[in-house]
Design a protein around this motif. Structure first.
Motif, mmCIF file in Angstrom:
data_model
loop_
_atom_site.group_PDB
_atom_site.id
_atom_site.type_symbol
_atom_site.label_atom_id
_atom_site.label_comp_id
_atom_site.label_asym_id
_atom_site.label_seq_id
_atom_site.Cartn_x
_atom_site.Cartn_y
_atom_site.Cartn_z
ATOM 1 N N LEU A 127 42.409 34.766 35.461
ATOM 2 C CA LEU A 127 42.080 34.707 34.040
ATOM 3 C C LEU A 127 43.239 35.242 33.210
ATOM 4 O O LEU A 127 43.658 34.622 32.239
ATOM 5 N N ASN A 128 43.798 36.372 33.613
ATOM 6 C CA ASN A 128 44.882 36.991 32.846
ATOM 7 C C ASN A 128 46.175 36.211 32.947
ATOM 8 O O ASN A 128 46.898 36.068 31.964
ATOM 9 N N ASP A 129 46.496 35.699 34.132
ATOM 10 C CA ASP A 129 47.778 35.026 34.336
ATOM 11 C C ASP A 129 47.764 33.561 33.940
ATOM 12 O O ASP A 129 48.697 33.065 33.344
ATOM 13 N N LYS A 130 46.732 32.856 34.302
ATOM 14 C CA LYS A 130 46.692 31.405 34.111
ATOM 15 C C LYS A 130 45.803 30.969 32.956
ATOM 16 O O LYS A 130 45.746 29.806 32.625
ATOM 17 N N ARG A 131 45.053 31.895 32.401
ATOM 18 C CA ARG A 131 44.123 31.581 31.311
ATOM 19 C C ARG A 131 43.105 30.539 31.748
ATOM 20 O O ARG A 131 42.805 29.600 31.040
ATOM 21 N N GLN A 132 42.620 30.688 32.984
ATOM 22 C CA GLN A 132 41.641 29.747 33.519
ATOM 23 C C GLN A 132 40.474 30.511 34.130
ATOM 24 O O GLN A 132 40.629 31.606 34.637
ATOM 25 N N ILE A 133 39.333 29.868 34.103
ATOM 26 C CA ILE A 133 38.161 30.379 34.811
ATOM 27 C C ILE A 133 38.247 29.790 36.219
ATOM 28 O O ILE A 133 38.242 28.581 36.390
ATOM 29 N N ALA B 1 28.274 35.294 38.639
ATOM 30 C CA ALA B 1 27.037 36.082 38.535
ATOM 31 C C ALA B 1 26.800 36.891 39.810
ATOM 32 O O ALA B 1 26.413 38.065 39.747
ATOM 33 N N ALA B 2 27.045 36.282 40.968
ATOM 34 C CA ALA B 2 26.864 37.003 42.237
ATOM 35 C C ALA B 2 27.851 38.162 42.340
ATOM 36 O O ALA B 2 27.485 39.249 42.814
ATOM 37 N N LEU B 3 29.081 37.963 41.904
ATOM 38 C CA LEU B 3 30.050 39.051 41.914
ATOM 39 C C LEU B 3 29.635 40.172 40.971
ATOM 40 O O LEU B 3 29.784 41.352 41.292
ATOM 41 N N ASP B 4 29.092 39.813 39.818
ATOM 42 C CA ASP B 4 28.636 40.832 38.871
ATOM 43 C C ASP B 4 27.482 41.645 39.446
ATOM 44 O O ASP B 4 27.408 42.856 39.232
ATOM 45 N N VAL B 5 26.597 40.988 40.189
ATOM 46 C CA VAL B 5 25.499 41.709 40.851
ATOM 47 C C VAL B 5 26.084 42.682 41.870
ATOM 48 O O VAL B 5 25.676 43.840 41.954
ATOM 49 N N TRP B 6 27.069 42.228 42.645
ATOM 50 C CA TRP B 6 27.700 43.096 43.639
ATOM 51 C C TRP B 6 28.360 44.298 42.970
ATOM 52 O O TRP B 6 28.286 45.419 43.475
ATOM 53 N N ARG C 144 33.509 50.600 46.049
ATOM 54 C CA ARG C 144 34.707 49.855 46.460
ATOM 55 C C ARG C 144 35.558 49.399 45.286
ATOM 56 O O ARG C 144 36.780 49.320 45.394
ATOM 57 N N SER C 145 34.936 49.069 44.158
ATOM 58 C CA SER C 145 35.713 48.543 43.026
ATOM 59 C C SER C 145 36.270 49.648 42.133
ATOM 60 O O SER C 145 37.224 49.423 41.406
ATOM 61 N N LYS C 146 35.652 50.815 42.173
ATOM 62 C CA LYS C 146 36.113 51.968 41.375
ATOM 63 C C LYS C 146 36.258 51.632 39.894
ATOM 64 O O LYS C 146 37.136 52.135 39.210
ATOM 65 N N GLY C 147 35.422 50.722 39.416
ATOM 66 C CA GLY C 147 35.413 50.382 37.999
ATOM 67 C C GLY C 147 36.620 49.595 37.510
ATOM 68 O O GLY C 147 36.807 49.451 36.311
ATOM 69 N N GLN C 148 37.419 49.053 38.417
ATOM 70 C CA GLN C 148 38.638 48.375 37.989
ATOM 71 C C GLN C 148 38.451 46.899 37.659
ATOM 72 O O GLN C 148 39.364 46.271 37.135
ATOM 73 N N PHE C 149 37.273 46.332 37.939
ATOM 74 C CA PHE C 149 37.067 44.912 37.695
ATOM 75 C C PHE C 149 36.106 44.688 36.537
ATOM 76 O O PHE C 149 35.185 45.452 36.317
ATOM 77 N N ARG C 150 36.327 43.594 35.849
ATOM 78 C CA ARG C 150 35.485 43.204 34.723
ATOM 79 C C ARG C 150 34.148 42.685 35.230
ATOM 80 O O ARG C 150 34.092 41.883 36.152
ATOM 81 N N ASN C 151 33.066 43.135 34.620
ATOM 82 C CA ASN C 151 31.744 42.564 34.863
ATOM 83 C C ASN C 151 31.565 41.476 33.815
ATOM 84 O O ASN C 151 31.407 41.761 32.636
ATOM 85 N N TRP C 152 31.617 40.238 34.250
ATOM 86 C CA TRP C 152 31.621 39.125 33.313
ATOM 87 C C TRP C 152 30.270 38.914 32.639
ATOM 88 O O TRP C 152 30.207 38.298 31.592
ATOM 89 N N PRO D 38 34.765 36.756 29.305
ATOM 90 C CA PRO D 38 36.060 36.439 28.691
ATOM 91 C C PRO D 38 35.866 35.568 27.459
ATOM 92 O O PRO D 38 34.943 34.767 27.387
ATOM 93 N N ASP D 39 36.740 35.728 26.488
ATOM 94 C CA ASP D 39 36.705 34.920 25.268
ATOM 95 C C ASP D 39 37.569 33.678 25.492
ATOM 96 O O ASP D 39 38.763 33.670 25.209
ATOM 97 N N VAL D 40 36.949 32.642 26.048
ATOM 98 C CA VAL D 40 37.669 31.426 26.411
ATOM 99 C C VAL D 40 38.271 30.757 25.177
ATOM 100 O O VAL D 40 39.398 30.260 25.231
ATOM 101 N N ALA D 41 37.562 30.760 24.082
ATOM 102 C CA ALA D 41 38.085 30.130 22.862
ATOM 103 C C ALA D 41 39.370 30.825 22.413
ATOM 104 O O ALA D 41 40.349 30.164 22.040
ATOM 105 N N ALA D 42 39.389 32.159 22.469
ATOM 106 C CA ALA D 42 40.591 32.897 22.085
ATOM 107 C C ALA D 42 41.737 32.601 23.047
ATOM 108 O O ALA D 42 42.891 32.465 22.627
ATOM 109 N N MET D 43 41.422 32.488 24.337
ATOM 110 C CA MET D 43 42.456 32.155 25.321
ATOM 111 C C MET D 43 43.037 30.780 25.036
ATOM 112 O O MET D 43 44.253 30.587 25.091
ATOM 113 N N ASN D 44 42.174 29.818 24.724
ATOM 114 C CA ASN D 44 42.649 28.466 24.420
ATOM 115 C C ASN D 44 43.539 28.451 23.184
ATOM 116 O O ASN D 44 44.547 27.748 23.136
#
Length: 124
Positions: free
Chosen positions: A40-46, A54-59, A68-76, A81-87
């Protein structure tokens, strides 16, 4: 851009090349969290389909996920993500690159990624 990769799609790069997203989800969901955030950050793609996200967010909210994640990942789910802003940002970057190189662009505001083959392709 497609709707993202599903659980049964295989990765064609990285340390899990050749394995399905489902297999990686079972063995290393943190890798998929890292992957989706970095793409998402590098390529601006989902990168992943909505059900995989959703399954990752549940995990991420499970005890194991928090540990394991220590709070470093975004819970979508709670912080999508603001796809319109990325576009918009990508369009600005393209226009700037075109201006810097002297290339004329003809961008449409909502140009489809693929509009089907024209008649010149004939029947297959």
């Amino acid at each position: 851009m497609s709707d993202g990769n599903t659980l049964d799609d295989k990765l064609n790069f990285g340390k899990y090349k050749g394995r399905t997203i489902r297999e990686v989800m079972k063995s290393d969901p943190g890798y998929l969290c890292w992957l989706r955030d970095n793409i998402l950050n590098d390529k601006r793609q989902i990168f992943l389909a909505n059900d995989v996200n959703a399954a990752l967010d549940v995990w991420l909210i499970t005890t194991e996920g928090k540990k394991r994640s220590k709070g470093q990942f975004r819970n979508w789910s709670s912080n999508p993500p603001d796809v319109a802003a990325m576009n918009r940002e990508v369009k600005i970057q393209i226009e700037k690159a075109a201006a810097d190189t002297g290339v004329a662009l003809h961008l449409q505001s909502q140009q489809p990624a693929f509009n089907g083959y024209g008649n010149e392709w004939g029947a297959f």
